[in-house]
Motif scaffolding. Structure first.
Motif, PDB file in Angstrom:
ATOM      1  N   THR A 242     -31.916 -25.248   8.550  1.00  0.00           N
ATOM      2  CA  THR A 242     -30.919 -26.307   8.346  1.00  0.00           C
ATOM      3  C   THR A 242     -29.511 -25.763   8.110  1.00  0.00           C
ATOM      4  OG1 THR A 242     -31.331 -26.342   5.956  1.00  0.00           O
ATOM      5  CG2 THR A 242     -32.654 -27.827   7.340  1.00  0.00           C
TER       6      THR A 242
ATOM      7  N   GLY B 212     -29.862 -30.282   0.268  1.00  0.00           N
ATOM      8  CA  GLY B 212     -30.025 -31.379   1.204  1.00  0.00           C
ATOM      9  C   GLY B 212     -31.056 -32.368   0.680  1.00  0.00           C
TER      10      GLY B 212
ATOM     11  N   ASN C 126     -32.602 -34.992   5.723  1.00  0.00           N
ATOM     12  CA  ASN C 126     -32.276 -33.831   6.552  1.00  0.00           C
ATOM     13  C   ASN C 126     -33.534 -33.147   7.059  1.00  0.00           C
ATOM     14  OD1 ASN C 126     -30.064 -33.430   3.917  1.00  0.00           O
ATOM     15  ND2 ASN C 126     -29.311 -33.909   5.958  1.00  0.00           N
ATOM     16  N   VAL C 127     -34.584 -33.182   6.238  1.00  0.00           N
ATOM     17  CA  VAL C 127     -35.835 -32.496   6.568  1.00  0.00           C
ATOM     18  C   VAL C 127     -37.012 -33.334   6.098  1.00  0.00           C
ATOM     19  CG1 VAL C 127     -37.199 -30.375   6.319  1.00  0.00           C
ATOM     20  CG2 VAL C 127     -34.706 -30.266   6.170  1.00  0.00           C
TER      21      VAL C 127
ATOM     22  N   LYS D  68     -29.400 -35.092  12.993  1.00  0.00           N
ATOM     23  CA  LYS D  68     -29.550 -33.646  13.083  1.00  0.00           C
ATOM     24  C   LYS D  68     -30.748 -33.137  12.292  1.00  0.00           C
ATOM     25  CE  LYS D  68     -24.608 -32.746  13.795  1.00  0.00           C
ATOM     26  NZ  LYS D  68     -23.412 -32.023  13.284  1.00  0.00           N
ATOM     27  N   GLY D  69     -31.569 -34.072  11.818  1.00  0.00           N
ATOM     28  CA  GLY D  69     -32.685 -33.709  10.962  1.00  0.00           C
ATOM     29  C   GLY D  69     -33.822 -33.040  11.710  1.00  0.00           C
TER      30      GLY D  69
ATOM     31  N   ARG E  83     -37.031 -31.536  16.539  1.00  0.00           N
ATOM     32  CA  ARG E  83     -35.783 -32.279  16.352  1.00  0.00           C
ATOM     33  C   ARG E  83     -35.821 -33.572  17.137  1.00  0.00           C
ATOM     34  NH1 ARG E  83     -31.834 -29.609  13.624  1.00  0.00           N
ATOM     35  NH2 ARG E  83     -32.010 -27.332  13.508  1.00  0.00           N
TER      36      ARG E  83
END
Length: 299
Positions: free
Chosen positions: A98, A103, A162-163, A190-191, A296
């Motif tokens: 990342t 995050g 994010n993740v 963008k995760g 992604r």
């Protein structure tokens, strides 16, 4: 008890499905379950699985370490040692992929909360979800983690994380397609989704056949290969960015598999087969017992 019997492939709907193995539930009940494979797309799955409301008793064993934290016996002691090493690797992997120091992370199927706790201590905002009430209570007692039940997934904000991490969890999820859609919804543009699963095309899976411990019926509903998990991800608007092998898993699975076979010189055989699988994975990832996939969202 009503069981789910698939008359077609759960992924591609092909009627061309055939029995691959008959495996025993070595953890809880001793029942036998069939493993089926789709002749068209190659997807492998457990046939005759219990419904979601009926599957809890199959996890009710002190040997099911992700929910019990037991250190009884040499195998479980080794598991804890390796888990400590892997936790550090997992935290490092998230940060490297990342490029974020902090995050928002969702750990789905967090178990008793080891990884979620590590990420919180690393400064991340962590949401943890697990379907097991026992595991949630243990996480509360051990780490002061407020782990949410699985129905909380649908309540998470769109584009929030994010993740999302699933460490040996995807194989347990009954509504597979719906889950991938939710995964896409809750990740930001963008995760990344980090998904670790056993690999039923691995060296040790081929060697042990119906005794391969990672079939783990009926808790493991689906049995992925690199090609089938990539097909599922693409179907739900994800792309595979990269993958990593999990070399320690081959040794652990080989130890369990030799135990199930009741082999002579089981420890020696398991170490040897774990080593052969590890060496085989140098040439190709699909020989590795377990694989970490990084997905992604497709733009």
């Amino acid at each position: 008890m009503n069981k789910i019997v698939h008359t077609a492939c759960p992924v591609c709907d092909s009627k061309s499905i055939t029995k691959r193995h008959t495996c025993k539930d070595h953890f809880a009940t001793g029942e036998l379950f069939d493993i089926y494979e789709c002749s068209d797309c190659g997807f492998v799955f457990t046939q005759g699985i219990p419904h979601e409301n009926d599957i809890a008793p199959y996890y009710a064993s002190p040997e099911y370490i992700s929910h019990s934290n037991t250190q009884k016996g040499l195998l479980n002691k080794l598991f804890h040692i390796v888990r400590g090493m892997m936790l550090r690797r997992k935290v490092s992997l998230v940060k490297r992929l990342t490029l974020l120091r902090k995050g928002r992370l969702l750990d789905y199927g967090t178990g008793i909360g080891y990884f979620a706790d590590k990420m919180k201590k690393a400064g991340w905002t962590v949401t943890a979800i697990d379907k097991s009430e026992q595991a949630r209570q243990t996480a509360k007692e051990m780490f002061a983690l407020d782990v949410l039940p699985q129905e909380a997934l649908s309540q998470q904000k769109s584009g929030h994380f994010n993740v999302v991490t699933l460490w040996h969890v995807m194989e347990h999820i009954q509504e597979l397609g719906a889950f991938w859609d939710e995964l896409h919804r809750i990740l930001d543009d963008k995760g990344i989704a980090i998904v670790a699963v056993p690999n039923c095309s691995s060296y040790d899976a081929e060697y042990y056949g119906e005794n391969w411990a990672a079939y783990d019926v009926p808790r493991h509903l689906w049995h992925f290969t690199p090609s089938t998990i990539m097909n599922i991800a693409q179907k739900h608007n994800f792309i595979l960015e990269r993958c990593y092998t999990m070399p320690f898993d081959g040794f652990y699975i080989s130890i369990l598999s030799e135990k199930y076979k009741k082999s002579s010189f089981a420890t020696l055989r398991s170490v040897w087969n774990g080593l052969l699988g590890w060496i085989a994975s140098f040439d190709k990832n699909n020989a590795s017992s377990s694989i970490i996939y990084v997905f992604r969202k497709r733009r």
